[in-house]
Design a protein around this motif. Structure first.
Motif, PDB file in Angstrom:
ATOM      1  N   ASN A 194      -2.834  14.300  -5.640  1.00  0.00           N
ATOM      2  CA  ASN A 194      -1.567  14.995  -5.443  1.00  0.00           C
ATOM      3  C   ASN A 194      -1.086  14.742  -4.147  1.00  0.00           C
ATOM      4  OD1 ASN A 194      -1.431  15.306  -8.256  1.00  0.00           O
ATOM      5  ND2 ASN A 194      -2.694  17.331  -7.922  1.00  0.00           N
ATOM      6  N   GLU A 195      -1.199  13.962  -3.495  1.00  0.00           N
ATOM      7  CA  GLU A 195      -0.746  13.616  -2.014  1.00  0.00           C
ATOM      8  C   GLU A 195       0.162  12.420  -1.942  1.00  0.00           C
ATOM      9  OE1 GLU A 195      -4.011  13.284   0.497  1.00  0.00           O
ATOM     10  OE2 GLU A 195      -4.577  15.699   0.290  1.00  0.00           O
ATOM     11  N   GLY A 196       0.390  11.722  -3.127  1.00  0.00           N
ATOM     12  CA  GLY A 196       1.173  10.425  -3.053  1.00  0.00           C
ATOM     13  C   GLY A 196       2.532  10.637  -2.532  1.00  0.00           C
ATOM     14  N   THR A 197       3.503  11.455  -2.806  1.00  0.00           N
ATOM     15  CA  THR A 197       4.705  11.453  -2.296  1.00  0.00           C
ATOM     16  C   THR A 197       4.809  11.915  -0.630  1.00  0.00           C
ATOM     17  OG1 THR A 197       5.654  12.405  -4.560  1.00  0.00           O
ATOM     18  CG2 THR A 197       7.064  12.818  -2.599  1.00  0.00           C
ATOM     19  N   LYS A 198       4.067  12.720  -0.226  1.00  0.00           N
ATOM     20  CA  LYS A 198       3.968  13.285   1.031  1.00  0.00           C
ATOM     21  C   LYS A 198       3.580  11.985   2.026  1.00  0.00           C
ATOM     22  CE  LYS A 198       1.822  16.944   0.035  1.00  0.00           C
ATOM     23  NZ  LYS A 198       0.953  18.150   0.077  1.00  0.00           N
ATOM     24  N   VAL A 199       2.388  11.225   1.502  1.00  0.00           N
ATOM     25  CA  VAL A 199       1.663  10.481   2.459  1.00  0.00           C
ATOM     26  C   VAL A 199       2.487   8.904   2.165  1.00  0.00           C
ATOM     27  CG1 VAL A 199      -0.209   8.726   2.578  1.00  0.00           C
ATOM     28  CG2 VAL A 199      -0.646  11.486   2.056  1.00  0.00           C
ATOM     29  N   SER A 200       3.011   8.992   0.811  1.00  0.00           N
ATOM     30  CA  SER A 200       3.632   7.578   0.971  1.00  0.00           C
ATOM     31  C   SER A 200       5.071   7.533   1.895  1.00  0.00           C
ATOM     32  CB  SER A 200       4.025   7.434  -0.609  1.00  0.00           C
ATOM     33  OG  SER A 200       5.004   8.124  -0.992  1.00  0.00           O
ATOM     34  N   ILE A 201       5.830   8.681   1.870  1.00  0.00           N
ATOM     35  CA  ILE A 201       6.814   8.663   2.848  1.00  0.00           C
ATOM     36  C   ILE A 201       6.672   8.337   4.405  1.00  0.00           C
ATOM     37  CG2 ILE A 201       8.556  10.340   3.942  1.00  0.00           C
ATOM     38  CD1 ILE A 201       8.462  11.670   1.465  1.00  0.00           C
ATOM     39  N   ILE A 202       5.310   8.678   4.657  1.00  0.00           N
ATOM     40  CA  ILE A 202       4.719   8.299   6.146  1.00  0.00           C
ATOM     41  C   ILE A 202       4.443   7.010   6.069  1.00  0.00           C
ATOM     42  CG2 ILE A 202       2.846   8.637   7.717  1.00  0.00           C
ATOM     43  CD1 ILE A 202       3.106  11.639   6.744  1.00  0.00           C
ATOM     44  N   ARG A 203       3.787   6.445   5.099  1.00  0.00           N
ATOM     45  CA  ARG A 203       3.536   5.111   4.865  1.00  0.00           C
ATOM     46  C   ARG A 203       4.781   4.142   5.139  1.00  0.00           C
ATOM     47  NH1 ARG A 203      -1.944   3.206   2.222  1.00  0.00           N
ATOM     48  NH2 ARG A 203      -3.238   4.568   3.094  1.00  0.00           N
ATOM     49  N   PHE A 204       5.635   4.571   4.098  1.00  0.00           N
ATOM     50  CA  PHE A 204       7.183   3.771   4.210  1.00  0.00           C
ATOM     51  C   PHE A 204       7.886   3.762   5.260  1.00  0.00           C
ATOM     52  CE2 PHE A 204       7.112   4.352  -0.695  1.00  0.00           C
ATOM     53  CZ  PHE A 204       7.077   2.919  -0.887  1.00  0.00           C
ATOM     54  N   LEU A 205       7.777   4.848   6.159  1.00  0.00           N
ATOM     55  CA  LEU A 205       8.389   4.901   7.503  1.00  0.00           C
ATOM     56  C   LEU A 205       7.752   4.179   8.435  1.00  0.00           C
ATOM     57  CD1 LEU A 205       9.208   8.652   7.695  1.00  0.00           C
ATOM     58  CD2 LEU A 205      10.936   6.805   7.627  1.00  0.00           C
ATOM     59  N   LEU A 206       6.186   3.903   8.527  1.00  0.00           N
ATOM     60  CA  LEU A 206       5.452   3.157   9.226  1.00  0.00           C
ATOM     61  C   LEU A 206       5.871   1.717   8.965  1.00  0.00           C
ATOM     62  CD1 LEU A 206       2.268   5.302   9.583  1.00  0.00           C
ATOM     63  CD2 LEU A 206       3.832   4.732  11.479  1.00  0.00           C
ATOM     64  N   SER A 207       5.780   1.499   7.565  1.00  0.00           N
ATOM     65  CA  SER A 207       5.984  -0.002   7.273  1.00  0.00           C
ATOM     66  C   SER A 207       7.517  -0.420   7.733  1.00  0.00           C
ATOM     67  CB  SER A 207       5.684  -0.085   5.606  1.00  0.00           C
ATOM     68  OG  SER A 207       4.657   0.287   5.242  1.00  0.00           O
ATOM     69  N   GLN A 217       0.808  -1.324   0.162  1.00  0.00           N
ATOM     70  CA  GLN A 217      -0.049  -0.141   0.057  1.00  0.00           C
ATOM     71  C   GLN A 217       0.847   1.228  -0.068  1.00  0.00           C
ATOM     72  OE1 GLN A 217      -3.316  -0.004  -0.589  1.00  0.00           O
ATOM     73  NE2 GLN A 217      -2.980  -2.180  -0.761  1.00  0.00           N
ATOM     74  N   SER A 218       1.919   1.233   0.792  1.00  0.00           N
ATOM     75  CA  SER A 218       2.964   2.230   0.374  1.00  0.00           C
ATOM     76  C   SER A 218       3.414   2.568  -0.752  1.00  0.00           C
ATOM     77  CB  SER A 218       4.265   2.098   1.510  1.00  0.00           C
ATOM     78  OG  SER A 218       3.809   1.964   2.880  1.00  0.00           O
ATOM     79  N   TYR A 219       3.689   1.553  -1.616  1.00  0.00           N
ATOM     80  CA  TYR A 219       4.032   1.697  -2.954  1.00  0.00           C
ATOM     81  C   TYR A 219       2.977   2.173  -3.595  1.00  0.00           C
ATOM     82  CZ  TYR A 219       4.854   0.004  -7.714  1.00  0.00           C
ATOM     83  OH  TYR A 219       4.993   0.026  -9.043  1.00  0.00           O
ATOM     84  N   ALA A 251       0.195   5.833  -7.165  1.00  0.00           N
ATOM     85  CA  ALA A 251      -1.264   6.295  -7.638  1.00  0.00           C
ATOM     86  C   ALA A 251      -1.439   7.850  -7.440  1.00  0.00           C
ATOM     87  CB  ALA A 251      -2.428   5.414  -6.724  1.00  0.00           C
ATOM     88  N   ASN A 252      -0.766   8.307  -6.329  1.00  0.00           N
ATOM     89  CA  ASN A 252      -0.831   9.718  -6.229  1.00  0.00           C
ATOM     90  C   ASN A 252      -1.995  10.360  -6.365  1.00  0.00           C
ATOM     91  OD1 ASN A 252       0.451  12.215  -5.627  1.00  0.00           O
ATOM     92  ND2 ASN A 252       1.000  12.685  -7.674  1.00  0.00           N
TER      93      ASN A 252
END
Length: 184
Positions: free
Chosen positions: A155-168, A144-146, A151-152
């Motif tokens: 237009n929030e993909g990069t910001k939110v994905s950084i948080i998701r990758f850190l949590l993962s 889901q982080s990927y 999917a962006n």
């Protein structure tokens, strides 16, 4: 205030209610003197350590534990289906979206195994369910982080994905530490 779908509140509400439910199981087990307090320095030989699976092993806490785990598994499955539908037309690799849904569904099934097969009664099935829940749940978080990055949505993909990758990453580190420390 930003416009957002109320469905976005479902995962945090799910997390809070599941955590509160597990704390209730812990407090019931402590009150019935089946496990020790978290802060207890003295380990009475007749009381078990304060692990959640041990707390959910004895009635009436076992009844609450089963119900909480079953409801959490059901709600987790609903969240996974909603996420699948949200990404259905947005992902580059649709088969990965289907695989993600299937893996998390199996993880939710593992959660029902954890809740319905008590640790002291059916340890192997209980631990298999825990492995399915945490292992497949962690894999779902990475996928889901990927998807969030690619999917962006809005237009929030990069910001939110950084948080998701850190949590993962933190979930993965915690799982590795748990496995390594259990071996000691």
């Amino acid at each position: 205030m930003r416009n957002f779908s109320p469905w976005a509140l479902l995962p945090p509400i799910y997390s809070v209610f599941t955590a509160v439910g597990l704390w209730v199981v812990y407090f019931v087990a402590v009150r019935n003197e089946k496990i020790t307090h978290l802060s207890s320095q003295y380990r009475n030989g007749s009381l078990y350590p304060p692990y959640i699976s041990v707390a959910g092993n004895f009635p009436p806490a076992s009844c609450l534990f089963s119900e909480i785990m079953n409801l959490a598994a059901f709600m987790g499955f609903i969240i996974a289906v909603l996420r699948y539908l949200q990404l259905k037309n947005s992902v580059v690799k649709p088969c990965l979206n289907v695989i993600s849904l299937v893996l998390f569904s199996l993880g939710c099934f593992g959660m029902t195994l954890v809740g319905n097969y008590q640790l002291f009664g059916e340890e192997m099935i209980h631990n298999l369910g825990a492995l399915m829940t945490f292992g497949l749940g962690t894999l779902f978080c990475w996928v889901q982080s990927y998807f969030t990055l690619k999917a962006n949505l809005k237009n929030e993909g990069t910001k939110v994905s950084i948080i998701r990758f850190l949590l993962s990453g933190s979930i993965t580190v915690c799982m590795i530490l748990c496995i390594l420390l259990r071996q000691v």
